[in-house]
Scaffold this active site. Structure first.
Site, PDB file in Angstrom:
ATOM      1  N   GLY A  12     -38.215 -33.944  -0.389  1.00  0.00           N
ATOM      2  CA  GLY A  12     -37.085 -33.318  -1.096  1.00  0.00           C
ATOM      3  C   GLY A  12     -36.843 -31.895  -0.630  1.00  0.00           C
ATOM      4  N   ARG A  39     -39.587 -44.935  -0.689  1.00  0.00           N
ATOM      5  CA  ARG A  39     -38.363 -44.777   0.120  1.00  0.00           C
ATOM      6  C   ARG A  39     -38.576 -43.755   1.242  1.00  0.00           C
ATOM      7  NH1 ARG A  39     -34.443 -41.253  -1.444  1.00  0.00           N
ATOM      8  NH2 ARG A  39     -35.335 -41.221  -3.520  1.00  0.00           N
ATOM      9  N   SER A  40     -39.352 -42.720   0.974  1.00  0.00           N
ATOM     10  CA  SER A  40     -39.519 -41.654   1.984  1.00  0.00           C
ATOM     11  C   SER A  40     -40.798 -41.798   2.793  1.00  0.00           C
ATOM     12  CB  SER A  40     -39.520 -40.291   1.292  1.00  0.00           C
ATOM     13  OG  SER A  40     -38.327 -40.124   0.561  1.00  0.00           O
ATOM     14  N   ARG A  99     -43.372 -26.888 -18.722  1.00  0.00           N
ATOM     15  CA  ARG A  99     -43.169 -25.435 -18.769  1.00  0.00           C
ATOM     16  C   ARG A  99     -43.418 -24.833 -20.160  1.00  0.00           C
ATOM     17  NH1 ARG A  99     -37.538 -25.673 -15.419  1.00  0.00           N
ATOM     18  NH2 ARG A  99     -38.413 -25.704 -13.316  1.00  0.00           N
ATOM     19  N   CYS A 128     -35.285 -21.974 -11.642  1.00  0.00           N
ATOM     20  CA  CYS A 128     -34.790 -21.018 -10.643  1.00  0.00           C
ATOM     21  C   CYS A 128     -33.983 -19.895 -11.278  1.00  0.00           C
ATOM     22  CB  CYS A 128     -33.955 -21.732  -9.587  1.00  0.00           C
ATOM     23  SG  CYS A 128     -32.891 -23.011 -10.226  1.00  0.00           S
ATOM     24  N   SER A 158     -27.719 -26.388  -4.078  1.00  0.00           N
ATOM     25  CA  SER A 158     -29.101 -26.749  -3.707  1.00  0.00           C
ATOM     26  C   SER A 158     -29.939 -27.055  -4.950  1.00  0.00           C
ATOM     27  CB  SER A 158     -29.767 -25.616  -2.924  1.00  0.00           C
ATOM     28  OG  SER A 158     -29.782 -24.423  -3.710  1.00  0.00           O
ATOM     29  N   ARG A 234     -21.887 -24.339 -12.048  1.00  0.00           N
ATOM     30  CA  ARG A 234     -22.142 -24.790 -10.677  1.00  0.00           C
ATOM     31  C   ARG A 234     -20.941 -24.418  -9.818  1.00  0.00           C
ATOM     32  NH1 ARG A 234     -26.927 -26.208  -9.325  1.00  0.00           N
ATOM     33  NH2 ARG A 234     -27.079 -27.999 -10.719  1.00  0.00           N
ATOM     34  N   HIS A 241     -28.395 -18.698  -5.764  1.00  0.00           N
ATOM     35  CA  HIS A 241     -27.821 -18.497  -7.102  1.00  0.00           C
ATOM     36  C   HIS A 241     -27.472 -17.021  -7.299  1.00  0.00           C
ATOM     37  CE1 HIS A 241     -28.858 -22.507  -8.175  1.00  0.00           C
ATOM     38  NE2 HIS A 241     -29.892 -22.304  -8.977  1.00  0.00           N
ATOM     39  N   GLN A 315     -32.217 -20.047  -4.128  1.00  0.00           N
ATOM     40  CA  GLN A 315     -32.722 -20.957  -5.164  1.00  0.00           C
ATOM     41  C   GLN A 315     -33.931 -21.760  -4.690  1.00  0.00           C
ATOM     42  OE1 GLN A 315     -32.187 -24.649  -5.031  1.00  0.00           O
ATOM     43  NE2 GLN A 315     -33.313 -24.868  -6.959  1.00  0.00           N
TER      44      GLN A 315
END
Ligand code: 2RA
Length: 337
Positions: A12, A39-40, A99, A128, A158, A234, A241, A315
């Site tokens: 990612g 998938r990756s 968090r 972020c 992003s 956004r 940012h 970001q």
């Protein structure tokens, strides 16, 4: 000593940025394991002149690891990071999963690095927008104690990962060809537009993203009464940012004292020369490690106990990957890893 490190979510945008930053900095690495979904799996990443193949993550992937970076969504973090903690690794998680848990330190090393010592195997990386805002606000908080903030964010695509960045590119190309704009990631076209929604709204009318700065800021600054009115937007910017922030203080604070404090702050660069039209902009903050602060001025609400400022930060770097690596570096320095 050198550390056996794993990155969960290595394919990612944040995971790749963590790899990049580990390559640039000198955190001692004995081995690097790259983990991702099926998938990756099989993708190859060049790291310090060595090709590393991404492996599909499973419950046993974390055996022998000293340090694990989580760079996945909340659901995947909750599914796999407990295995990493059980395997004895220190986990630094970029998702929102942990968090606000009382036992989990939420850390920006330049602000509350001592909280790292309280970890029980897991440290959370803040959102972020929280990192960028508090890197600008904390030096002023130390001077005059912030009571409340009003923040408008201008968030890059992003924040929605590779998919968000690809969507903006595809929409701008489609626009140039006079074609319909492909929409998959954001609720509306993001090219040539602004979308005043990031995350879901609750009954208060605030989005999940807008609650983060108050909830995370209270924990990081150790200020349980901090109030933050936030609007998150956004916009068609690739990876930095920006935030317009008005701060209300307990004590009087001058623009001059605020600028001096910002100039002295590690990880902050003051760009504030209005006569020369010098101020932060996302195009120039992209790819950089520092948070850029400018337009510092007394707010119209209160000429002595309130300031307004503008800040920009990458970001993916300080807003996510760099802060996570800096937490690991601080943990080593503090003997907590
Ligand atoms: C965003 N802060 O910008 C959120 C998640 N990275 O989309």
């Amino acid at each position: 000593r050198a550390y056996h490190i794993a990155i969960l979510g290595a394919s990612g945008a944040v995971g790749k940025e963590i790899c990049q930053i580990l390559e640039e900095r000198d955190l001692p690495i004995a081995s690097l394991k790259l983990l991702a979904s099926k998938r990756s799996a099989g993708e190859k990443i060049l790291f310090r002149d060595e090709v590393i193949v991404i492996e599909e993550v499973n419950a046993h992937s974390f055996q022998g690891m000293d340090l694990v970076f989580g760079a996945v969504d909340e659901k995947t973090a909750k599914r796999f990071l407990p295995y990493a903690i059980s395997a004895g690794a220190l986990v630094i998680d970029n998702s929102s999963a942990y968090r606000l848990k009382p036992q989990v330190p939420l850390v920006i090393p330049q602000i509350n690095r001592e909280d790292i010592k309280k970890h029980q195997g897991l440290i959370a990386n803040p959102n972020c927008t929280t990192i960028i805002a508090l890197m600008a606000a904390a030096p002023l908080h130390r001077l005059a104690k912030i009571k409340s903030m009003v923040v408008s964010t201008y968030q890059a695509v992003s924040g929605a990962g590779h998919a968000g960045m690809e969507e903006l590119k595809k929409q701008m190309q489609a626009e140039l060809r006079g074609e319909a704009l492909p929409i998959q990631v954001f609720p509306y076209p993001i090219a040539y537009n602004l979308i005043p929604q990031i995350g879901d709204f609750d009954e208060s009318g605030y989005s999940s993203e807008e609650w983060k700065l108050q909830r995370e800021g209270r924990k990081i600054l150790h200020e349980p009464n901090l109030c933050v009115t936030c609007t998150c937007v956004r916009l068609p910017i690739m990876r930095a940012h920006s935030e317009a922030i008005t701060l209300f203080f307990e004590d009087a604070i001058s623009v001059e004292a605020a600028k001096a404090a910002l100039k002295e702050s590690e990880g902050v660069i003051l760009l504030d020369e209005k006569e020369q039209a010098v101020y932060p902009m996302p195009l120039f903050a992209s790819g950089k490690d520092d948070i850029y602060v400018g337009r510092v001025r007394a707010s119209m609400h209160d000429q002595t106990h309130s300031l307004t400022l503008w800040c920009c930060g990458d970001q993916l770097r300080k807003g996510a990957a760099l802060n996570a690596v800096q937490i690991a570096e601080a943990a080593i320095e503090l003997g907590a890893l």
